[in-house]
Scaffold this active site. Structure first.
Site, short mmCIF file in Angstrom:
data_model
loop_
_atom_site.label_atom_id
_atom_site.label_comp_id
_atom_site.label_asym_id
_atom_site.label_seq_id
_atom_site.Cartn_x
_atom_site.Cartn_y
_atom_site.Cartn_z
N MET A 30 0.64 -1.22 -0.09
CA MET A 30 0.08 -0.06 -0.04
C MET A 30 1.06 1.01 0.09
O MET A 30 0.50 2.36 0.33
CB MET A 30 -0.88 -0.01 1.08
N GLY A 36 11.07 -2.71 5.45
CA GLY A 36 10.41 -3.90 5.70
C GLY A 36 9.75 -4.38 3.98
O GLY A 36 10.17 -5.44 3.65
N HIS A 37 9.36 -3.26 3.48
CA HIS A 37 8.89 -3.78 1.89
C HIS A 37 10.20 -3.95 1.20
O HIS A 37 10.23 -4.74 0.34
CB HIS A 37 8.52 -2.40 1.72
N LYS A 149 5.13 -9.84 9.41
CA LYS A 149 4.55 -8.97 10.10
C LYS A 149 3.24 -9.19 10.27
O LYS A 149 2.57 -8.77 11.20
CB LYS A 149 5.13 -7.48 9.60
N ASP A 150 2.59 -9.50 9.22
CA ASP A 150 1.04 -9.39 8.96
C ASP A 150 0.77 -11.16 8.93
O ASP A 150 0.39 -11.71 7.69
CB ASP A 150 0.44 -8.90 7.66
N SER A 186 4.17 1.14 8.03
CA SER A 186 3.78 2.67 7.40
C SER A 186 2.86 3.50 8.51
O SER A 186 2.94 4.81 8.17
CB SER A 186 3.05 2.67 6.08
P1 AMP Z 1 1.65 -2.64 3.36
O1 AMP Z 1 2.06 -1.78 2.49
O2 AMP Z 1 1.66 -2.45 4.91
O3 AMP Z 1 0.16 -3.25 2.99
O4 AMP Z 1 2.57 -4.04 3.32
C1 AMP Z 1 2.78 -4.63 2.18
C2 AMP Z 1 3.71 -5.59 2.51
O5 AMP Z 1 5.04 -5.44 3.28
C3 AMP Z 1 2.92 -6.76 3.42
O6 AMP Z 1 3.18 -8.04 2.94
C4 AMP Z 1 3.39 -6.65 4.56
O7 AMP Z 1 3.35 -7.81 5.69
C5 AMP Z 1 4.99 -6.32 4.30
N1 AMP Z 1 5.77 -5.68 5.44
C6 AMP Z 1 5.02 -4.57 6.34
N2 AMP Z 1 5.83 -4.22 7.14
C7 AMP Z 1 7.00 -5.06 7.39
C8 AMP Z 1 8.00 -5.40 8.18
N3 AMP Z 1 8.16 -4.65 9.13
N4 AMP Z 1 8.69 -6.54 7.90
C9 AMP Z 1 8.79 -7.35 6.67
N5 AMP Z 1 7.58 -6.94 5.98
C10 AMP Z 1 6.71 -6.12 6.06
#
Ligand code: AMP
Length: 282
Positions: A30, A36-37, A149-150, A186
């Protein structure tokens, strides 16, 4: 690296890549990217000839009253992160491009999505599963990378891909943390300075849960109490849950045995933080 806004264009460029024999790795996000990303993008770049990163704040996975409007966005910075990590394509569609008309078809996994996050965000995982199914159908990846993380999201997406025979390997990747243990997110930008100081307690609660299991505790309620004691220090937040459950079903089933997942969720004034860790009860 190419930035692509439309479904027809991303399909066309990826058809070309596949026709040339190039494997496609995919990282759905997103946006408002952090390390992390970036770790997911790097994992994809390492294992695939081409990597696609999607940046799309998906309205379907936000309930009324959640932070859809305020969700942090910075596409220029995201593009720089993707480029730095070696991605080949950024797919950044508008909401109108993804959902030109109201969505009638919804993918749901009412089993694995029901506990934990599902109790606090009942419509969330149907929104996630639907957009991930749609993105898989647009991108056609060989492998897709998701952060542990998720944890429950990984379980939902893995189950969906298996149940619907999607030709994609779902690859879970380790959690990336700040130096004080806070899992990168984020949404961490929403924390006030005082809340930010308390946020590492989530990680410490997981450590306490792991220690309890390592010391031989097998009663989930006792492990959850050990985590809850630590989270009580997060006085500015409300604990949504502190759970010790079988790592794959995510539903407590008597004494802890085998692979265990410890999961916590704390709601601060604006940011709701989640974190988790694994251990083995043998
Ligand atoms: P999001 O943008 O929050 O939807 O996350 C996109 C992807 O990045 C998802 O697969 C999350 O699990 C992963 N993600 C977010 N934060 C982390 C983190 N701290 N470590 C590893 N992966 C992460």
């Amino acid at each position: 690296m190419q930035i692509i806004r439309t479904i027809s264009e991303i399909r066309a460029v990826l058809d070309e890549q596949r026709a040339a024999g190039n494997s496609v790795g995919f990282v759905p996000t997103m946006g408002y990217l952090h390390d992390g990303h970036v770790s997911l993008i790097r994992a994809s770049v390492e294992a695939n000839a081409r990597t696609v990163v999607s940046v799309f704040v998906n309205p379907l996975q936000f309930a009324e009253g959640e932070d859809l409007e305020d969700y942090p966005r910075d596409l220029d910075a995201d593009v720089a992160h993707c480029h730095g990590a070696g991605a080949d394509f950024v797919f950044a569609p508008s909401v109108e491009e993804m959902y030109p008309s109201p969505v009638d078809t919804v993918v749901s996994c009412p089993g694995v999505a029901a506990p934990l996050e599902g109790e606090h965000r009942p419509s969330h995982f149907a929104g996630v599963a639907t957009v991930v199914a749609k993105l898989f159908s647009i991108v056609g990846p060989c492998r897709a990378y998701f952060g542990a993380k998720d944890w429950q999201q990984v379980a939902v997406v893995t189950r969906m891909a298996a149940d619907l025979s999607m030709p994609v390997e779902v690859v879970p990747c380790p959690i990336v943390r700040e130096s004080d243990g806070l899992a990168m997110s984020s949404r961490n930008v929403y924390l006030t300075a005082e809340e930010r100081a308390q946020a590492p307690l989530l990680r410490r609660a997981l450590d306490a849960g792991r220690s309890a299991v390592a010391d031989g505790e097998r009663d989930p309620a006792a492990v959850e109490a050990a985590m809850g004691d630590v989270l009580a220090g997060a006085s500015l937040g409300t604990v949504d849950y502190a759970a010790a459950v079988p790592a794959h079903s995510l539903v407590a089933d008597g004494s802890l045995a085998g692979e265990v997942r410890l999961l916590v969720a704390v709601k601060f004034s604006k940011a709701r933080l989640i974190d988790n860790d694994g251990c083995v009860a043998d």
